[in-house]
Write a protein that holds these residues in place. Structure first.
Motif, short mmCIF file in Angstrom:
data_model
loop_
_atom_site.label_atom_id
_atom_site.label_comp_id
_atom_site.label_asym_id
_atom_site.label_seq_id
_atom_site.Cartn_x
_atom_site.Cartn_y
_atom_site.Cartn_z
N ILE A 54 0.85 -1.20 0.00
CA ILE A 54 0.00 0.00 0.00
C ILE A 54 0.88 1.24 0.00
O ILE A 54 1.91 1.27 0.66
N VAL A 55 0.46 2.22 -0.80
CA VAL A 55 1.17 3.48 -0.92
C VAL A 55 0.27 4.56 -0.33
O VAL A 55 -0.88 4.69 -0.74
N VAL A 56 0.77 5.31 0.66
CA VAL A 56 -0.04 6.38 1.26
C VAL A 56 0.76 7.67 1.30
O VAL A 56 1.99 7.65 1.39
N GLY A 57 0.06 8.79 1.24
CA GLY A 57 0.76 10.07 1.33
C GLY A 57 -0.16 11.25 1.13
O GLY A 57 -1.38 11.11 1.13
N ALA A 58 0.47 12.42 0.95
CA ALA A 58 -0.26 13.66 0.73
C ALA A 58 -0.06 14.09 -0.71
O ALA A 58 0.99 13.83 -1.30
N ALA A 59 -1.06 14.74 -1.27
CA ALA A 59 -0.97 15.20 -2.65
C ALA A 59 -1.97 16.33 -2.84
O ALA A 59 -2.57 16.80 -1.87
N ALA A 60 -2.10 16.76 -4.09
CA ALA A 60 -3.12 17.76 -4.40
C ALA A 60 -3.90 17.31 -5.63
O ALA A 60 -3.34 16.65 -6.51
N ALA A 69 -4.37 7.07 -0.84
CA ALA A 69 -3.84 5.73 -0.59
C ALA A 69 -4.18 4.85 -1.78
O ALA A 69 -5.24 5.01 -2.39
N ALA A 70 -3.27 3.94 -2.12
CA ALA A 70 -3.55 2.99 -3.19
C ALA A 70 -3.00 1.62 -2.80
O ALA A 70 -1.84 1.50 -2.41
#
Lengths: 300, 105, 237
Positions: A54-60, A69-70
């Motif tokens: 799983i890939v998680v983080g902040a974005a716009a 999250a993906a």
């Protein structure tokens, strides 16, 4: 942005995030270089993945900050283990703390059996965190159209989201086809009958009964556009909304509780030729669904 | 799991400024490759974790070929292997170098 | 213990809890206060028909302004595995039940799950694990999946799974394992009044979801709490 159509189904977790958010806006939390791998897979002599799937983080998205999250459906079927689940729990708690919207690209078979107890509780922690984030005013938008579908506890988490966006490949259910067949027999559920599986659990059926909100083509750009629209919808989770969901789900049993097959439900919704639904192209289906589907607006 | 270490003399240093790159996925017949920078520009260090035991010679050959043909100097590479074939390993290593050498966005 | 025995030990001052099939609904007196009671009993699976009746009652509790706790007695199988339940969207019904429990809690009703028998997979998540605090009686037997099924899915021999289960609480069924990963807060002593133990539990207020922290302290989940905390902190930076 390229004009080449990118299949959501075929894409990996990182490609999906890249397609969803503004260019160069993504900052990952606890990335693969940290090597926070599952502490349990080695017990089974199974290889770990550096991001635990799983890939998680902040974005716009369009300049507006979001959390994202993906899941990687190709690694262990996108299943929830201890680390995998905790990354999503932490992200959702941040959504609550910051009042910031979250977009989750689901791709999961449910609980990872090699760490089943940790995964099971992780699902419960995530559902609580989704509900609390929504009560605090954050939207939690789920995207479903990957290889692994959205099964088991993943289906329960999806059911807690504000808005669900699905493609035809976006199967949502609790028990998987093989699990039902193994436990109840092939007469109850023939997991090898693809047409049957997809019309019982697939994105079109879920859209028609109100189990999903927006139907899109298997196209990353379509998912992005639908996510943008979902992020502009009203936020919240309250008693009125759950009362409306209670009424919606009671009505579904009353209307369709005796329907033997999805096509009977579709006919009951007023669709003249339900047999044509499975082969219908996305755009045509979306138009038809808009006319006949059960809506879950403000009732999820 | 079997863990294999390779520390290979690398004639050509990798260019670019990206700190790391990740390619591939841990799935049957596939692998993930994580590339990072080290401060030894004429060596390439590779660590392989694999559930397929007993293929050290094959990994030896594939990694040696990779370092000889690509700009692998100054790279520290970690691999999680899901039982990939040698051609898949070579492909992922090449993709990884290409990615870490890409200009930063 | 049977549900009747459990209710008698919990509420010696009296209770009005009636069974409707495998479900329980009612209220009881505890000390000077009142407790709402629901139950899913008989080791039965939870399908859409069960979930919708439970959620209807939980919504009523959530909407009442008595701030009384809700006790949920749980002895179920897994989610009901059937074509009909999945066709009609079982995931939505189970999620809805969990959301109503979370709403009731947010509106000031403590939610206490009391696992006294079995529970598995999606049914476990939507009932016992959706409560604010989960306690169990000795002999309760929660599971995600039984070992023979797990052996089929993971393609590992059952003897191997049994062997590995001795070394880690992380995957095998059973009360002790669920306690160690932090899913169950405490196991009550059936030799003492259950009412006293419930009163003691309610006397301690609860803040936030501490299951991962508890799981780390008990050695069942070494990483979850630290990972979730770090992500929360990083996102707020």
């Amino acid at each position: 942005m390229s004009n080449v159509r990118q299949s959501w189904y075929e894409a990996g977790a990182r490609e999906r995030i890249a397609a969803l958010v503004d260019a160069a806006s993504f900052a990952e939390f606890i990335g693969p270089e940290r090597r926070e791998i599952s502490p349990h897979l080695s017990i089974f002599d199974l290889p770990a993945q550096f991001d635990d799937g799983i890939v998680v983080g902040a974005a716009a998205i369009d300049g507006t900050p979001v959390l994202v999250a993906a899941q990687e459906g190709r690694f262990m079927g996108g299943a929830f283990g201890e680390v995998h689940g905790a990354k999503l729990t932490g992200l959702l708690r941040a959504a609550k703390a910051l009042g910031r919207d979250v977009v989750i690209a689901f791709d999961t078979g449910g609980v990872r059996l090699q760490e089943a107890n940790a995964g099971e509780i992780a699902i419960a922690e995530i559902m609580r965190a989704v509900a609390e984030a929504r009560m605090a005013g954050a939207r939690v938008v789920g995207l479903i159209g990957g290889r692994a579908g959205c099964y088991g506890g993943g289906g329960l988490i999806a059911g807690c989201c504000s808005t669900l966006i699905v493609s035809e490949q976006g199967r949502i259910s609790v028990s998987g086809p093989e699990v039902i067949e193994t436990n109840k027999g092939v007469e109850e559920f023939d997991s090898r009958d693809r047409g049957f599986v997809w019309r019982t659990m697939g994105g079109k059926h879920r859209t028609l009964i109100g189990g999903a909100d927006v139907f899109v083509d298997d196209d990353a750009t379509a998912f992005r556009e639908a996510a943008r629209a979902a992020l502009a919808r009203p936020a919240g989770l309250d008693a009125a909304m759950l009362s409306a969901e209670q009424a919606r789900l009671e009505r579904r049993i009353a209307r369709f509780g005796d329907a033997p097959d999805a096509t009977d439900i579709w006919r009951g919704l007023g669709i003249a030729d339900p047999q044509a639904i499975p082969d219908m192209p996305a755009a045509g289906f979306a138009d038809l669904a808009a006319q006949y589907r059960e809506s879950a607006d403000d009732a999820r | 799991m079997e863990i294999l270490h390779f520390d290979i003399a690398a004639p050509t240093p990798a260019t670019g400024t990206r700190a790391m790159a990740l390619v591939g996925v841990v799935a049957s017949g596939n692998l993930e490759v994580l590339l990072e920078r080290s401060d030894v520009s004429d060596r390439c260090v590779i660590e392989v974790t694999t559930a397929a035991h007993g293929f050290r010679d094959l990994w030896d050959a594939v990694t040696a070929d990779f370092v000889a043909r690509r700009a692998a100097g100054g790279l520290r590479i970690a691999i999680n292997d899901g039982g990939a074939r040698p051609d898949t390993v070579s492909l992922r290593l090449a993709q990884g170098v290409r990615m870490i050498e890409e200009p930063e966005a | 213990m049977t549900p009747a025995e459990i209710l008698d030990s919990l509420f010696p001052a009296g209770h009005a809890v009636t069974s409707e099939g495998d479900l329980l609904f009612g209220r009881a007196t505890l000390g000077d206060g009142m407790v709402h009671v629901i139950g899913a009993t008989g080791g039965a699976p939870i399908g859409i028909d069960q979930a919708i009746r439970l959620s209807a009652r939980v919504l009523e509790v959530a909407g009442s302004d008595d701030a009384a706790p809700l006790l949920f007695l749980v002895d179920t199988a897994s989610q009901r595995m059937s074509r009909r339940d999945e066709l009609l969207g079982l995931s939505e019904y189970l999620a809805h039940l969990a959301k109503t429990l979370l709403l009731a809690e947010a509106q000031g009703h403590r939610t206490i799950g009391l696992l006294y028998g079995g529970s598995a997979a999606g049914a476990f998540i939507a009932t016992a694990l959706a409560c604010g605090t989960l306690v169990a009686l000795p002999g309760a037997h929660p599971e995600v999946m039984d070992l023979p099924s797990m052996a089929r899915v993971t393609k590992l021999p059952i003897e191997l799974l049994e062997e590995k289960a001795k070394a880690t609480p992380v995957f095998a069924p059973g009360l002790d394992n669920l306690v160690r990963v932090g899913g169950i807060a405490e196991v009550w002593d059936v030799g003492r009044s259950l009412g006293d133990q419930l009163t003691a539990l309610l006397a301690h207020s609860r803040s936030g979801d501490d299951r991962a922290t508890v799981g780390a302290a008990r050695g069942g989940r070494p990483k979850a709490a630290a990972i979730a905390d770090e992500i929360l902190a990083t996102a707020q930076r």
